[in-house]
Design an enzyme around this catalytic site. Structure first.
Site, PDB file in Angstrom:
ATOM      1  N   LYS A   1       0.855  -1.184   0.000  1.00 59.81           N
ATOM      2  CA  LYS A   1       0.000   0.000   0.000  1.00 59.81           C
ATOM      3  C   LYS A   1       0.892   1.235   0.000  1.00 59.81           C
ATOM      4  O   LYS A   1       1.774   1.358   0.848  1.00 59.81           O
ATOM      5  CB  LYS A   1      -0.915   0.016   1.235  1.00 59.81           C
ATOM      6  CG  LYS A   1      -2.082  -0.935   1.175  1.00 59.81           C
ATOM      7  CD  LYS A   1      -3.182  -0.489   0.217  1.00 59.81           C
ATOM      8  CE  LYS A   1      -3.887   0.762   0.698  1.00 59.81           C
ATOM      9  NZ  LYS A   1      -4.713   0.577   1.889  1.00 59.81           N
ATOM     10  N   HIS A   2       0.661   2.125  -0.930  1.00 62.28           N
ATOM     11  CA  HIS A   2       1.393   3.394  -0.985  1.00 62.28           C
ATOM     12  C   HIS A   2       2.906   3.189  -0.978  1.00 62.28           C
ATOM     13  O   HIS A   2       3.645   3.808  -0.228  1.00 62.28           O
ATOM     14  CB  HIS A   2       0.942   4.319   0.142  1.00 62.28           C
ATOM     15  CG  HIS A   2      -0.512   4.670   0.057  1.00 62.28           C
ATOM     16  ND1 HIS A   2      -1.034   5.465  -0.948  1.00 62.28           N
ATOM     17  CD2 HIS A   2      -1.565   4.320   0.831  1.00 62.28           C
ATOM     18  CE1 HIS A   2      -2.332   5.588  -0.788  1.00 62.28           C
ATOM     19  NE2 HIS A   2      -2.690   4.895   0.276  1.00 62.28           N
TER      20      HIS A   2
ATOM     21  N   ASN B   1      12.306   6.245   7.399  1.00 56.92           N
ATOM     22  CA  ASN B   1      12.887   5.215   8.243  1.00 56.92           C
ATOM     23  C   ASN B   1      11.930   4.036   8.372  1.00 56.92           C
ATOM     24  O   ASN B   1      10.722   4.217   8.331  1.00 56.92           O
ATOM     25  CB  ASN B   1      13.155   5.760   9.650  1.00 56.92           C
ATOM     26  CG  ASN B   1      14.335   6.718   9.709  1.00 56.92           C
ATOM     27  OD1 ASN B   1      15.325   6.543   9.042  1.00 56.92           O
ATOM     28  ND2 ASN B   1      14.201   7.735  10.549  1.00 56.92           N
TER      29      ASN B   1
ATOM     30  N   HIS C   1      13.941   5.448  -0.706  1.00 61.81           N
ATOM     31  CA  HIS C   1      13.257   6.735  -0.887  1.00 61.81           C
ATOM     32  C   HIS C   1      12.785   6.872  -2.324  1.00 61.81           C
ATOM     33  O   HIS C   1      13.400   6.334  -3.223  1.00 61.81           O
ATOM     34  CB  HIS C   1      14.196   7.899  -0.559  1.00 61.81           C
ATOM     35  CG  HIS C   1      14.538   7.998   0.890  1.00 61.81           C
ATOM     36  ND1 HIS C   1      13.741   8.642   1.817  1.00 61.81           N
ATOM     37  CD2 HIS C   1      15.597   7.529   1.603  1.00 61.81           C
ATOM     38  CE1 HIS C   1      14.289   8.584   3.008  1.00 61.81           C
ATOM     39  NE2 HIS C   1      15.418   7.893   2.910  1.00 61.81           N
TER      40      HIS C   1
END
Length: 389
Positions: A66-67, A229, A389
Site C-alpha cells: 500500500k502506498h 525510516n 526513498h
C-alpha cells in the site's frame, strides 16, 4: 522504446502520464484491467521484494503493498488453524504460495484493504481464490494458471488489474529520476542480503538458529522496499508489524511493535470465538477484530461492535493483555539503519523480540548492545544500510 499511457499520474490533476521502458521492451504485460500510476509503482516495488526473497531463501514469497510500502510480506510457511481463521482462509486448500499471500495480508489486514499483491511464483487457483475474496487493486506475478487467470478476470466486474512480469528481466545498473526538473542518477541498490551478512554477532548471546536467520533475511529485504525510516517485526517467516516512513526510529519501532501486538492478540480465544451477524463482510469482520483488541479506541467505537457481533465479549483487561502477549516469543526485529538509542531495544522486548538485525555504526552502539545483553537478545550488525526513498 515502449510505453503505456495512463489516465493520470499520482493525482487526477497530474496529466499527461505514462510509463515507458528504459530499453526496447517493457518487461510487463497487462493481462486484465487498466492499472494506474500508483498501481505500477506498487507493482514494480513489490515484485522486486518477492523476487529477491525467492532468490535469497528459495521459498515462495508474497507481499501486500500500500502506498509504495509493504503492509506485509511472508514466505510459504504452513499456517496454524488460528492464523487461518484470522485471515479468513480456513476453507481454502492452501498451496505454499497461497499461504504466503494469506500470511502477507494477515500481517495488518486493515492496512492491506485495497492492496497490491505480489507473488514470486506462478499464481495458482488457491491464491487466486484468496485474492477473489479480498478487497484488492491488483496483482503482479511471473505467470498465472488458466484457472487462476479466469477467476481473477471475474473480479471487480472484470476490471481487476492483473500484470504478468518477465522473471528474467534485469534493469539497467544506473537508475534515474527527476525531482523538480533536476535529474538524479545512482547505481541501483542491487544488494541481496544473505546469511553471510549475519556473521557479525555483537552480543554476548550468539545462538542464532536457522529459522531466525531466515527471518532476518525476510526482515532485511522487506525493509529494502519500505519507505524509510523503517523497522519491521518478523515471526515464523511472516512480517507481523511494519513501521514505515517515520522521521524518528523509535516511532518506527513503536508503530511496528503495536502492529505485532495486535496481530498476536487477534489469535486470542476471545477473538477466535467471535460470532458475526449474518451478512457481515470480511472487511467489517477485520475492522471488528481490530477495534476489539486495541486499547486506544473510544467507548463509542467499541459500542459499534454490537452491530456486527451476536455477542460482544468483555474488553481485555490490562492484565489479560499482558498475560497473552507473554506468549509472543522469539520474534525477529529488523531496522533499515542503526539504532541511535536503547529505547528501541526496550520497546522491542515488550513484543517478544529475541533476535535483531541492523546495520550498526552508531556512536552509541555500545549502549544498544548492552541493552540487548540485558534481555539476552542476539544481535547481528550487518554494515548494510537499507534506506528506500
Amino acid at each position: 522504446m515502449k510505453s503505456i499511457e495512463l489516465k493520470y499520474g499520482v493525482n487526477p490533476n497530474q496529466k499527461p502520464a505514462q510509463i515507458r521502458s528504459a530499453g526496447d521492451e517493457l518487461p510487463i504485460k497487462v493481462l486484465n484491467g487498466n492499472p494506474g500510476y500508483i498501481n505500477f509503482m506498487d507493482a514494480l516495488n513489490s515484485w522486486q521484494l518477492v523476487k529477491e526473497l525467492r532468490t535469497a531463501l528459495n521459498m515462495p514469497a508474497a507481499a501486500s503493498f500500500k502506498h509504495v510500502s509493504p503492509a506485509g510480506a511472508a514466505l510459504g510457511v504452513p499456517m496454524s488453524d488460528e492464523q487461518k481463521k484470522a485471515c479468513h482462509v480456513s476453507e481454502i486448500d492452501l498451496s505454499p504460495l497461497a499461504a504466503a499471500y494469506a500470511r502477507a495480508r494477515g500481517a495488518d489486514r486493515l492496512s492491506s484493504f485495497g492492496d497490491w499483491a505480489a507473488l514470486s511464483d506462478i499464481c495458482d487457483k488457491a491464491t487466486a481464490e484468496i485474492l477473489r475474496n479480498e478487497v484488492s487493486d491488483g496483482v503482479i506475478a511471473p505467470g498465472y494458471t488458466p484457472e487462476a487467470l479466469e477467476l481473477l478476470k471475474q473480479k471487480r466486474g472484470g476490471k481487476y488489474n492483473v500484470i504478468e512480469v518477465d522473471p528474467s528481466y534485469e534493469p539497467p545498473e544506473i537508475e534515474t529520476r527527476f525531482i523538480y526538473g533536476i535529474e538524479f542518477l545512482q547505481k541501483r541498490n542491487s544488494v541481496i542480503p544473505s546469511f553471510a551478512d549475519l556473521d557479525n554477532i555483537v552480543t554476548d548471546n550468539k545462538e542464532l538458529p536457522e529459522t531466525a536467520k531466515r527471518d532476518m533475511i525476510l526482515a532485511m529485504l522487506t525493509l529494502k522496499y519500505t519507505q524509510s525510516n523503517s523497522v519491521c517485526y518478523v515471526y515464523d517467516g511472516q512480517v507481523i508489524g511494519c513501521g514505515a516512513g517515520q522521521q524518528s526510529r523509535i516511532h518506527c519501532t513503536r508503530l511496528a511493535g503495536d502492529k505485532a501486538d495486535i496481530w498476536y492478540l487477534k489469535q486470542h480465544p476471545k477473538v477466535q470465538g467471535f460470532k458475526f451477524k449474518s451478512g457481515v463482510g470480511i472487511a467489517d469482520q477485520d475492522n471488528a477484530m481490530d477495534l476489539f483488541v486495541r486499547n486506544d479506541v473510544t467507548e463509542y467505537e467499541f459500542s459499534m461492535l454490537k452491530d456486527i457481533l451476536e455477542t460482544v465479549p468483555e474488553r481485555f483487561t490490562d492484565e489479560e493483555r499482558r498475560e497473552w502477549l507473554k506468549g509472543l516469543k522469539n520474534v525477529t526485529l529488523g531496522s533499515d539503519a542503526f539504532f541511535p538509542f536503547r529505547d528501541n531495544i526496550d520497546r522491542a522486548a515488550q513484543s517478544g523480540v529475541k533476535y535483531i538485525v541492523q546495520a550498526g555504526g552508531s556512536l552509541r552502539d555500545d549502549i544498544v548492545i548492552n541493552a540487548c545483553n540485558e534481555y539476552g537478545m542476539v544481535m547481528a550488525a550487518t554494515g548494510l544500510r537499507l534506506f528506500h526513498h
